[in-house]
Write an enzyme that holds these catalytic residues in place. Structure first.
Site, mmCIF file in Angstrom:
data_model
loop_
_atom_site.group_PDB
_atom_site.id
_atom_site.type_symbol
_atom_site.label_atom_id
_atom_site.label_comp_id
_atom_site.label_asym_id
_atom_site.label_seq_id
_atom_site.Cartn_x
_atom_site.Cartn_y
_atom_site.Cartn_z
ATOM 1 N N GLN A 104 0.827 -1.243 0.086
ATOM 2 C CA GLN A 104 -0.052 0.034 -0.058
ATOM 3 C C GLN A 104 0.687 1.264 -0.039
ATOM 4 O OE1 GLN A 104 -2.476 1.535 3.279
ATOM 5 N NE2 GLN A 104 -4.244 1.293 1.908
ATOM 6 N N TYR A 178 -5.921 10.883 4.004
ATOM 7 C CA TYR A 178 -4.536 11.096 3.520
ATOM 8 C C TYR A 178 -4.700 12.044 2.319
ATOM 9 C CZ TYR A 178 -3.447 8.373 7.517
ATOM 10 O OH TYR A 178 -3.439 7.973 8.804
ATOM 11 N N ARG A 230 -7.809 2.249 -3.132
ATOM 12 C CA ARG A 230 -8.627 2.282 -1.667
ATOM 13 C C ARG A 230 -9.209 3.856 -1.516
ATOM 14 N NH1 ARG A 230 -8.009 0.125 4.533
ATOM 15 N NH2 ARG A 230 -9.857 -0.879 4.194
ATOM 16 N N GLY A 322 -8.838 -7.215 8.789
ATOM 17 C CA GLY A 322 -8.007 -6.426 9.389
ATOM 18 C C GLY A 322 -7.569 -7.081 11.193
ATOM 19 N N ARG A 323 -8.311 -6.326 12.016
ATOM 20 C CA ARG A 323 -8.043 -6.737 13.338
ATOM 21 C C ARG A 323 -8.320 -8.402 13.594
ATOM 22 N NH1 ARG A 323 -12.175 -2.635 15.232
ATOM 23 N NH2 ARG A 323 -13.370 -3.401 13.476
#
Ligand code: FMN
Length: 386
Positions: A104, A178, A230, A322-323
Site C-alpha cells: 500500500q 490522507y 482504496r 484487519g483486526r
C-alpha cells in the site's frame, strides 16, 4: 469445510489475468514496527509470513512514497531505491505462503506529524488543518503545482520500486484522510486551479496518480502487476466528501482499468450518511454504481465465518480482514478445516508472542481504547477511518 463457506475459498481472476486463490484479503494495517529508516524488521516479516498462509493476498501497512509524506513512526518506506532489498524481503515472505503481496502506497499530506518530516514541512492541497479530535493538527502549507507534479511522479517511482522488490502489486491509498483523499475533499481542497473546485476537478489528482502508476507498470512491461485503489466513502465534516460525490468518483474509477477497488469501512453494513439513499448500505450503493466493471473489496468488523458468508452474499468479490487476522492469524485456515467455532474474536492480551505481533503494534493496540474488541469505544478512530 462446511459447504456454506465454500464461496470464500473460490479463486478469482482479476481483470489483468492474475488469479487470487481465495476471497479473503488481509487489510492494510500500519504496524509502527519498521526501522526509523523505513526498512522492515524481522518482527514484521514473521507477523506477515504467519498471516499469509490462509489468505488470498496481503495488503501491507502503508508505505510512504516521499520523505515528506511519512505519516507514522515505524512506517515502511518506499521512497528510496536503497530500500528495495528490504522491501524484497517482505514481498518474498508473503509470497512464500502462496498469498499475493500488495504494497500500500501513500503520502500523508496534512495528517503527517511534523516531527517525522524534513524541516517539519507538512503539506496539503490547501492550508486548512484537519479536524481530528484528540490530535495536534498543524496548519499545512499549500502545495505548489510543481510540487504536486513531483508527488505524482513519486507515486510512479514507488511503484517501480515495488516491482523491483518483487511485489505482485500496489494499492494506491486514497482513503482515511490522507493526501489523495485530501485532494478529493471539499474540506481539505480549497484550490482554484486545475486541482480544485468542482467534484470533477477535485478528481484530477487521484486520477493523475492512477495514470502515473499505470504508466510505470506499462513501462516496466509486467502486465501481471496488480493495481488497486482504496477510498473512504464519506467524511463527517461539513464541507466534506459525501456519498453522492464518492459515487461520482467510483464511476470514473471503475473505467480506469484498475484491478480492484477497496472501500475503507469500520462496519461492512454501515449506511450512507448523506447525498444518497441513506436506507441503503454503502456497499449496496457502491456495487450498484460499479455494476461489475471492476471487483470490489469490502471490509469492516467481519469477525465470524457467518459474517463473512453474509457479506459475500451482497456480491462483493473480496472481503478484507484487519483486526480479525491480528487477533487470530489462523482465521481462514480454521474455516477451511471446519473449525470456525474456534475463531478468536477478542484480543487476548496474554498472547503477544503466540500471536506473532510486533512489539510496537502490540503496545498501541493494547493501549488505545476501542480499537480492538473488548475495550471501550474510541470515537476519534471510528470517525477518521470512515
Ligand atoms: C492497527 C490498524 C492499522 C491500520 N492501518 C491502516 C493502513 O495503514 N492503511 C489503511 O488503508 N487502513 C488501515 N487501517 C484500517 C483497516 O485496513 C480496516 O479498514 C479496518 O481495521 C476495518 O477492518 P477490520 O474490522 O477487519 O479491522 C488500520 C486498522 C488498524 C486496526
Amino acid at each position: 469445510m462446511n459447504k456454506d463457506y465454500a464461496p470464500l475459498f473460490e479463486s478469482y481472476t482479476l481483470p489483468n489475468g492474475e488469479v487470487i486463490r481465495n476471497r479473503i484479503i488481509m487489510a492494510p494495517m500500519t504496524n509502527y514496527s519498521s526501522n526509523p529508516d523505513g526498512s522492515v524488521t524481522d518482527e514484521e516479516i514473521s507477523y506477515y509470513r504467519r498471516r499469509a498462509e490462509g489468505v488470498g493476498a496481503i495488503i501491507t501497512a502503508v508505505a510512504n512514497i516521499t520523505p515528506g509524506g511519512k505519516g507514522f513512526p515505524g512506517e515502511i518506506g518506499v521512497d528510496r531505491d536503497e530500500l528495495i532489498p528490504s522491501l524484497s524481503k517482505l514481498a518474498t515472505a508473503i509470497k512464500s505462503k502462496g498469498a499475493k503481496a500488495i504494497l500500500q502506497i501513500f503520502h500523508a499530506g496534512r495528517l503527517a506529524p511534523e516531527d517525522l518530516l524534513p524541516n517539519g514541512d507538512v503539506v496539503a492541497p490547501s492550508n486548512i488543518p484537519a479536524e481530528r479530535a484528540g490530535t495536534i493538527n498543524p496548519r499545512p502549507r499549500e502545495l505548489t503545482v510543481e510540487e504536486i507534479d513531483d508527488i505524482i511522479k513519486a507515486f510512479g517511482d514507488a511503484t517501480r520500486r515495488a516491482m523491483e522488490a518483487g511485489f505482485d502489486g500496489v494499492e494506491i491509498h486514497g482513503a482515511n484522510g490522507y493526501l489523495i483523499q485530501q485532494f478529493f475533499s471539499p474540506h481539505a481542497n480549497r484550490r482554484e486551479d486545475t486541482y480544485g473546485g468542482s467534484v470533477e476537478k477535485r478528481m484530477t489528482f487521484p486520477l493523475k496518480v492512477i495514470d502515473e502508476v499505470q504508466k510505470t507498470v506499462k513501462q516496466y512491461g509486467d502486465a501481471s502487476f496488480i493495481v488497486g485503489y482504496r477510498f473512504s466513502p464519506e467524511e463527517p465534516e461539513t464541507p466534506g466528501i459525501t456519498m453522492g460525490q464518492t459515487l461520482q468518483l467510483v464511476d470514473r474509477l471503475a473505467d480506469k482499468g484498475l484491478d480492484y477497488l477497496h472501500v475503507s469501512l469500520m462496519d461492512f453494513w454501515s449506511k450512507a450518511r448523506r447525498e444518497a439513499d441513506t436506507t441503503k448500505t454503502r456497499i449496496e450503493l457502491l456495487l450498484k454504481q460499479i455494476n461489475k466493471r471492476v471487483p470490489l473489496i469490502g471490509v469492516g468488523s467481519i469477525y465470524q465465518a457467518d459474517d463473512a458468508k453474509a457479506a459475500m452474499k451482497t456480491g462483493v468479490e473480496f472481503l478484507a480482514l484487519g483486526r480479525e487476522l491480528v487477533m487470530d492469524p489462523e482465521w481462514a485456515k480454521k474455516i477451511q478445516e471446519g473449525k470456525e467455532d474456534t475463531i478468536v474474536t477478542t484480543l487476548d492480551t496474554t498472547k503477544k508472542d503466540e500471536l506473532d505481533v510486533p512489539e510496537p503494534l502490540w503496545n498501541i493496540i493494547t493501549s488505545v481504547p476501542g480499537w480492538f474488541p473488548g475495550i471501550a469505544k474510541n470515537y476519534f478512530l471510528c470517525r477518521t477511518i470512515n
